[in-house]
Design a protein around this motif. Structure first.
Motif, PDB file in Angstrom:
ATOM      1  N   GLY A 156     -29.767 -55.415-102.447  1.00 12.46           N
ATOM      2  CA  GLY A 156     -28.550 -55.829-102.126  1.00 12.46           C
ATOM      3  C   GLY A 156     -29.817 -55.317-101.155  1.00 12.46           C
ATOM      4  N   ARG A 157     -30.784 -56.408 -99.531  1.00 10.85           N
ATOM      5  CA  ARG A 157     -31.357 -56.012 -98.964  1.00 10.85           C
ATOM      6  C   ARG A 157     -30.641 -55.485 -97.966  1.00 10.85           C
ATOM      7  N   THR A 158     -31.810 -54.412 -97.193  1.00 11.52           N
ATOM      8  CA  THR A 158     -31.732 -53.169 -96.456  1.00 11.52           C
ATOM      9  C   THR A 158     -31.356 -53.730 -95.172  1.00 11.52           C
ATOM     10  N   GLU A 159     -30.225 -54.257 -94.173  1.00 14.36           N
ATOM     11  CA  GLU A 159     -30.454 -54.872 -93.384  1.00 14.36           C
ATOM     12  C   GLU A 159     -31.035 -54.174 -91.446  1.00 14.36           C
ATOM     13  N   GLY A 160     -31.776 -54.360 -91.108  1.00 15.14           N
ATOM     14  CA  GLY A 160     -31.713 -53.504 -89.951  1.00 15.14           C
ATOM     15  C   GLY A 160     -33.805 -52.822 -90.061  1.00 15.14           C
TER      16      GLY A 160
END
Length: 659
Positions: A610-614
């Motif tokens: 999953g993408r690391t938000e922020g």
């Protein structure tokens, strides 16, 4: 106490790319000052903000940029919705300083500016002065409600501050990922910063040595030899290299000229003009403090020098076949092109056309039989399909029309001594000096030199490829096997070379006996009985050259899994980022040099998928999704890739402020 109503952004790295993100954040904030929340920006870098690590203003003026004054810019001049608040390109700044110089310019900087023209190559220190002044101007023009703090230290860790939550795009069953607004950035000075968003603009990082380099370093420690590993040149104390004895220098790319400059001019040697023909315009007067430089590289010779042009790409020739429109047509047809079968045949045509068109206009082309260019045009234009047999037809036309000495040999340009043997080191030294002189003459000829125009078109094609790669328009197999497999080294040796002055200087050093050359495909080793490093070329029939000192004229490897950065190692260990893996043509997975990221604005993919938000990535660690990440943004760039890094910074700023 932290004010939760304000948006907190931490930019790790305050060099050109980190400064670009700052500039875009400020420009976008100014678009709607009443509608934006308060913005707190913290920039972290142990080196001066603006110049960063590479462009420090206190470095030797002998270190030159690899692009002319008219090329680089920190401030966007096209394709942006938010107008810059201040500043311009380096060349804008150069002209301003010549008429109204800053009061803090040194006498040496003022003298350099007085002599520097738009097509001249500035020192890195002077470019750093531009970056520093531009950074200061951004602080002066920051919109109200914005605070900017610079921390002259290193970031040692970026960690999640609160309970993780599932991110958009996470794979089914994947562990939870970090939500936006929940980072703590730990600093080397003991401090810590809370952040809603973190931008990684890390630039060059220290790297571990490869196994062969580790063996050389271990042997040096055991035998009391001197070994200098890959490094940013300005980080090295070159006074420690002993004079009056041989030193092996491995690598003849751009860092090579930095090393040579410090060991010659940096020790009091002087070049004097002789007024002779290009390739022989300088003599070198030694100081007596120089070592004997034994230069080695796979090619056996340095990169070819840049042509004397008033524009970055030639004006007299250009891309006819490998155009952005042609590439767009492939993607519009649903084709994800392969490099060898779809792209290179088009660019190869352009190189041939540029070379022979230029040759036909020269005195050397007077012997071309009538109608040659028309026939060549027909053959090149007849079919752009792979496997059409056009190359054989062109070869046959060239064989019956062009004298052998004037035919284009692209592989031979990159490997000028391929297949040749030499009876002695002296014979090879003479061959390299002849090569240097010829290359310097070609650079001086500029748009009238056929070889330089073929290279100029390859350089233009490289700009189209960069845009295609960044848009995800090339297959993984093609990236590994074609683009990175052979074309990258090929085109860099031709189109990424130094200013022509460097070729003139190296030729003069060779004539003075200060520099000698090992030969192509050198093999390095250690002789424990003799207590020396050794280097030998299979193409030079002579004894190995020996030295008690060896310098790796290379930058540290840009490989995320080889890095020695506590920050990046921590991000990998914590699962917030991961390297990108591609599948080669044989089906085997290959760990690539950079991080795996989403489409722009380049959020990293974590260990779970999953993408690391922020969290955002900009610059060298994007080398698995971009090609040619090290070069500066181009002022008034002709191709989209020329200002891609500024667009990337703008997209990151937009995404941050949209949150």
């Amino acid at each position: 106490m932290v004010d939760a109503s304000r948006l907190r952004v931490v930019i790790v790295g305050a060099g050109p790319r980190g400064t670009s993100v700052l500039e875009r954040l400020l420009a976008r904030c100014a678009l709607s000052p009443g509608g934006q929340p308060g913005l707190d920006i913290d920039l972290i870098d142990p080196y001066p903000a603006g110049p960063g690590h590479v462009w420090r203003t206190d470095q030797s003026p002998l270190y030159l940029m690899n692009t002319p004054s008219f090329f680089p810019t920190l401030i966007p001049d096209q394709a942006m919705s938010a107008v810059p608040l201040t500043g311009g390109s380096f060349d804008d700044w150069r002209r301003q300083q010549r008429s109204l110089p800053d009061s803090d310019l040194t006498a040496a900087e003022t003298a350099e500016l007085a002599a520097l023209e738009a097509d001249g190559f500035p020192s890195r220190a002077l470019y750093g002065r531009y970056l520093r002044r531009t950074f200061a101007a951004l602080l002066e023009h920051a919109p109200s409600g914005t605070t900017i703090r610079v921390h002259a230290t290193s970031a040692t860790r970026v960690r999640a501050a609160v309970r993780p939550v599932v991110s958009a795009g996470a794979l089914p069953g994947a562990p939870e990922q970090t939500a936006a607004g929940q980072f703590v950035v730990e600093l080397a000075d003991g401090g810590a910063l809370a952040a809603d968003h973190v931008v990684l603009a890390l630039g060059h990082l220290p790297a571990r040595l490869n196994p062969h380099q580790q063996q050389l370093a271990a042997s040096a420690r055991k035998l009391g030899l001197r070994y200098w590993p890959p490094a940013v040149p300005n980080d090295v104390d070159w006074d420690e290299v002993p004079g009056g004895e041989p030193v092996l220098v491995r690598g003849m790319g751009l860092n090579f000229f930095d090393v040579v400059g410090q060991l010659t001019q940096g020790r009091g040697g002087r070049f004097e003009a002789t007024g002779e023909q290009p390739g022989e315009v300088l003599n070198y007067l030694p100081s007596g403090r120089e070592p004997l430089i034994l230069a080695a590289s796979r090619r056996g010779a340095p990169y070819r020098a840049k042509a004397a042009l008033t524009t970055y790409y030639p004006q007299g020739v250009g891309l006819r076949f490998f155009t952005e429109e042609a590439v767009s047509a492939l993607t519009a047809a649903g084709i994800q092109p392969g490099f060898d079968q779809d792209l290179w045949p088009l660019l190869h045509r352009d190189a041939l056309w540029a070379y022979y068109c230029t040759l036909a206009r020269s005195d050397d082309g007077a012997a071309l039989r009538s109608g040659f260019l028309a026939e060549l045009d027909t053959l090149l234009s007849h079919s752009t399909a792979a496997g059409s047999g056009w190359e054989g037809d062109v070869d046959a036309l060239v064989a019956r029309s062009v004298p052998a000495a004037f035919r284009l040999d692209l592989p031979g340009l990159a490997r000028p001594f391929a297949g040749r043997s030499f009876a002695s080191h002296a014979e090879f030294d003479d061959a390299v000096e002849t090569y240097l002189q010829a290359d310097a003459r070609g650079s001086a000829a500029g748009e009238t030199d056929p070889v330089k125009m073929a290279i100029g078109v390859l350089n233009a094609g490289r700009a189209v490829i960069k845009a295609l790669v960044a848009d995800g328009g090339i297959t993984g197999e093609s990236w590994l096997g074609g683009l990175r497999g052979w074309f990258e080294a090929f085109v860099e040796g031709l189109a990424s070379g130094p200013p022509a002055l460097r070729m003139e200087q190296l030729a003069a050093l060779a004539r003075a006996g200060v520099v000698r050359f090992v030969g192509p495909d050198p093999v390095f080793g250690v002789d424990p009985e003799d207590g020396t490093f050794t280097a030998i070329s299979p193409w030079v029939k002579a004894e190995p050259l020996r030295a008690r000192s060896l310098v790796e004229a290379l930058a540290p490897a840009n490989l995320v899994l080889m890095n020695r950065s506590p920050l990046l190692e921590g991000l990998l260990a914590d699962g917030l980022v991961r390297p990108r893996i591609m599948i080669a043509a044989d089906g085997e997975p290959v760990v690539t040099s950079g991080l795996e990221v989403t489409a722009p604005p380049y959020r990293p993919i974590g260990a779970s998928g999953g993408r690391t938000e922020g969290l955002y990535v900009l610059g060298l660690q994007l080398s698995s999704v971009q090609w040619g990440t090290a070069i500066a943004a181009e002022s008034r760039g002709k191709y989209r890739s020329g200002y891609r890094t500024l667009q990337d910074a703008d997209l990151i700023a937009a995404d941050i402020l949209a949150s």
